[in-house]
Design an enzyme around this catalytic site. Sequence first.
Site, PDB file in Angstrom:
ATOM      1  N   SER A 223       0.839  -1.078   0.061  1.00  0.00           N
ATOM      2  CA  SER A 223       0.294   0.021  -0.170  1.00  0.00           C
ATOM      3  C   SER A 223       0.828   1.097  -0.417  1.00  0.00           C
ATOM      4  O   SER A 223       2.182   1.577   0.436  1.00  0.00           O
ATOM      5  CB  SER A 223      -0.875  -0.202   1.580  1.00  0.00           C
ATOM      6  OG  SER A 223       0.002   0.019   2.233  1.00  0.00           O
ATOM      7  N   ASP A 224       0.411   2.275  -0.546  1.00  0.00           N
ATOM      8  CA  ASP A 224       0.965   3.635  -0.366  1.00  0.00           C
ATOM      9  C   ASP A 224       0.582   4.060   0.946  1.00  0.00           C
ATOM     10  O   ASP A 224      -0.112   3.034   2.040  1.00  0.00           O
ATOM     11  CB  ASP A 224       0.216   4.950  -1.032  1.00  0.00           C
ATOM     12  CG  ASP A 224       1.156   5.874  -1.507  1.00  0.00           C
ATOM     13  OD1 ASP A 224       2.385   6.276  -0.525  1.00  0.00           O
ATOM     14  OD2 ASP A 224       0.847   6.916  -2.268  1.00  0.00           O
ATOM     15  N   TRP A 225       1.220   4.457   2.179  1.00  0.00           N
ATOM     16  CA  TRP A 225       2.129   5.164   3.047  1.00  0.00           C
ATOM     17  C   TRP A 225       0.524   5.771   3.599  1.00  0.00           C
ATOM     18  O   TRP A 225       0.344   6.721   3.144  1.00  0.00           O
ATOM     19  CB  TRP A 225       2.851   6.066   3.364  1.00  0.00           C
ATOM     20  CG  TRP A 225       3.745   4.743   4.081  1.00  0.00           C
ATOM     21  CD1 TRP A 225       4.460   5.250   4.938  1.00  0.00           C
ATOM     22  CD2 TRP A 225       4.749   3.225   3.306  1.00  0.00           C
ATOM     23  NE1 TRP A 225       5.761   4.422   4.720  1.00  0.00           N
ATOM     24  CE2 TRP A 225       5.849   3.032   3.966  1.00  0.00           C
ATOM     25  CE3 TRP A 225       4.408   3.415   1.783  1.00  0.00           C
ATOM     26  CZ2 TRP A 225       6.340   2.435   3.307  1.00  0.00           C
ATOM     27  CZ3 TRP A 225       5.294   2.328   1.470  1.00  0.00           C
ATOM     28  CH2 TRP A 225       6.663   1.852   2.601  1.00  0.00           C
TER      29      TRP A 225
END
Length: 815
Positions: A223-225
């Site tokens: 995932s993106d952060w």
Amino acid sequence: MKDDRTLDRLVGQLTLEQKVRLLTGATTWRTAAEADIGLREMVMSDGPAGVRGEAWDERRPSALLPSASALGALWDEELVEELGGLLAAEAARKGVDVVLAPTLNLHRTPLGGRHFECFSEDPELTGRTGAALIRGIQSHGVAATAKHYVANDSETDRLTVDVRASERTLREVYLAPFEAAVEAGVWLVMAGYNAVNNVTMTASPLLREPLKGEWGFDGVVVSDWAALRSAEEPARAALDLAMPGPQSPWGASLVRAVKDGRVPEEAVDEKVRRLLRLADRVGAFAPPRRRRKPVRNSYESRALLRRAAAAGSVLLTNRGVLPLDPTELSTVAVIGAHAAAPRTQGGGSAGVFPSDVVTPLAGIRARLRGRARVVHVPGPTPGVAPSPLDTDRCRDPRSGAPGVLLRVLDESGRELHAEHRLSGRQLEPDLPAGARTVEISAVLRPRQAGAWTFGVGGFGRMTLTVDGLTLLEGVFLRETDDPAVVHVNPPVREARAVLTSKRPVHVVARRELVPGCGRATVVTAAPPEPDAELVSATAVEAARAADVAIVVVGTTEHDETEGYDRSGLSLGGHQDDLVRAVAAANARTVVVVNSGGPVEMPWREEVGALLLAWFPGQEAGAGLADVLFGLAEPGGRLPTTWGASLADAPVTRTRPVGGRLPYSEGLHIGHRAWLRAGRAPAFWFGHGLGYTTWEYEAVDAPTKVAAGDAFTMRVRLRNTGTRAGREVVQVYMARPGSSVERPLRWFVGYAAVRAEAGRAVTADVEVPARALRHWSEEERAWSTEPGPYRLMVGRSAGDRRWEGTVTVERRAVTG
């Protein structure tokens, strides 16, 4: 390498709780370790323009590469691959296993705020460039990450925006660079914050098909952060790793969901298996003593960065001014604030701290030392916000060393921690137990009296004093969840103070720590604004008295940054007026544009030469000087079409309505959109001049090709100039009378060649089979339409030198 049977055995040794723990980061930048199977933590780092490592610490510098848009301008996969090797070496030096690059989103609109971090407007060029960077990084045992999957092409409401795009548009345009990344063997793919067609990307079916199914991606989807917002949907989907940690919607919630039968344990096992495959690839099962070693020294790195800065520069116009001959110069006027303080990188989470930067002014002076006099006139300020306190202007009030004093205080104001730092921008100060307030203080040495502008950035209660006088005090609430704003670019509140002399003043800024608001603290200061007319007149006089004037203009850190889209394309701070005035005073005026993406240049026909330098990295000035004085050719070609004005651009929408952003233009972005609209831009995709001239003499292309086959075009050309040079031969295709909607013409391939003056050379351009296919939404499959296609060879999307026809025949069915 461990085979699938070994990976299955390792997965089988873990309890459900152990498996789930591996699927969320242990820290902001590390995955979890598992001693029972000999697995250490894996370290991740931002990386498109340099490998920062785990900490935002200006005392731990990194090699700073040219921005991604500058790499897209290279049209040189070998050089991009070599730069990927430098990223891998930097990763090894900093103990990093996973580099979060490349960014494969597209320049859909010139207003995209993260334009600088993406390669180009075209899926084919982006795919080829990204694949080269991936090969360069991963050939050294460091993982690359293709991001942000998918249609994450603007910043407005980026955490929640729902992009609406047809299946065909996704397949042919936005998914295509990611498919190329998988073909190149990328080890991670990052799911973006956005949704596509009403499904957030961390739970999107697009992660399974086409990514893991049709394309055969066997790596990790991360995932993106903080993009993961729920437990079960992403767990049932094809997301594998939630970052950062240790907190995320997974954990105990996912364990319960598996035990209750809402998420199959087989789905968890598959995620863990992929994570262990990644660990094996980066050596996370190996003893520490066997870890990678750096493969480049500092001299080699700087030489490569200098070469890249020159090779990516794009010569847009040249009226016989460039290259400059140092032996014919006695005085050179270098004009513009960007000449002494260039933008070397874009703003946001991918920023790094270079050890030093060669400015354009320094590069020009070094080249002309002992030959010509160099006069620098900053001209009007370009409208930038005050910059953070730094070692050039400030001293630590406690030690007297250049820089600032950083202190962390408890609720009573007692000092818990103090240290000397080099910058007034502190994004991750250490916070001991009981920390309540971050304080940054410095003794500022003003170089002029007058109305100074001071600022403090962060959230919560903040105060700012100068020599004990309170300039700012208040509670400033967080108004966004965007991590790039909260943790990297917090808003700066400003106030003014009149300094009556050049006597040093004591600046103290404090911010109280509020849960959920990060800890980033920024303290800024700027001298009084100079009189624009006066400094412009000084610049004009310098230009009039010089043999040549070099004007460096550009964007500011607030124009192009993660978290915000641009509101316009004009250069601020009287820069357009400055260029016009200097060009009127000296016909030999060279303008250097320092930006990551398109800007309006209304004076482009009035100057002697126009050179695009992009955000060129730490060797900016050295590479620029090599080009200006002919030691290197400006080797770049535009990876994006540049319009004369924003009003002319066919696709500009970045703002969602009702949370939705329709990609209503479909297949038609970039040069395709300009062609469809029947408009001529200032400079076409693929445009770029060199220091020689070329004649296209002959083209050998097939007249027939079977559907599904690639083919090669051979283009013979001659260097008709007086010096060696490089030419980028480009091929475009059209399908008049097609039964399906298509662009008027589209880019299908290129090859770069070099030749000495007067010599002929042949460029072999391979046209891949994918260039002829289209996605059939009815059949949900790729299809190649038989019949005649137009082939075009040229120097840009708007400069064609040859046209022909190839007929695509149906492939015979055998057996």
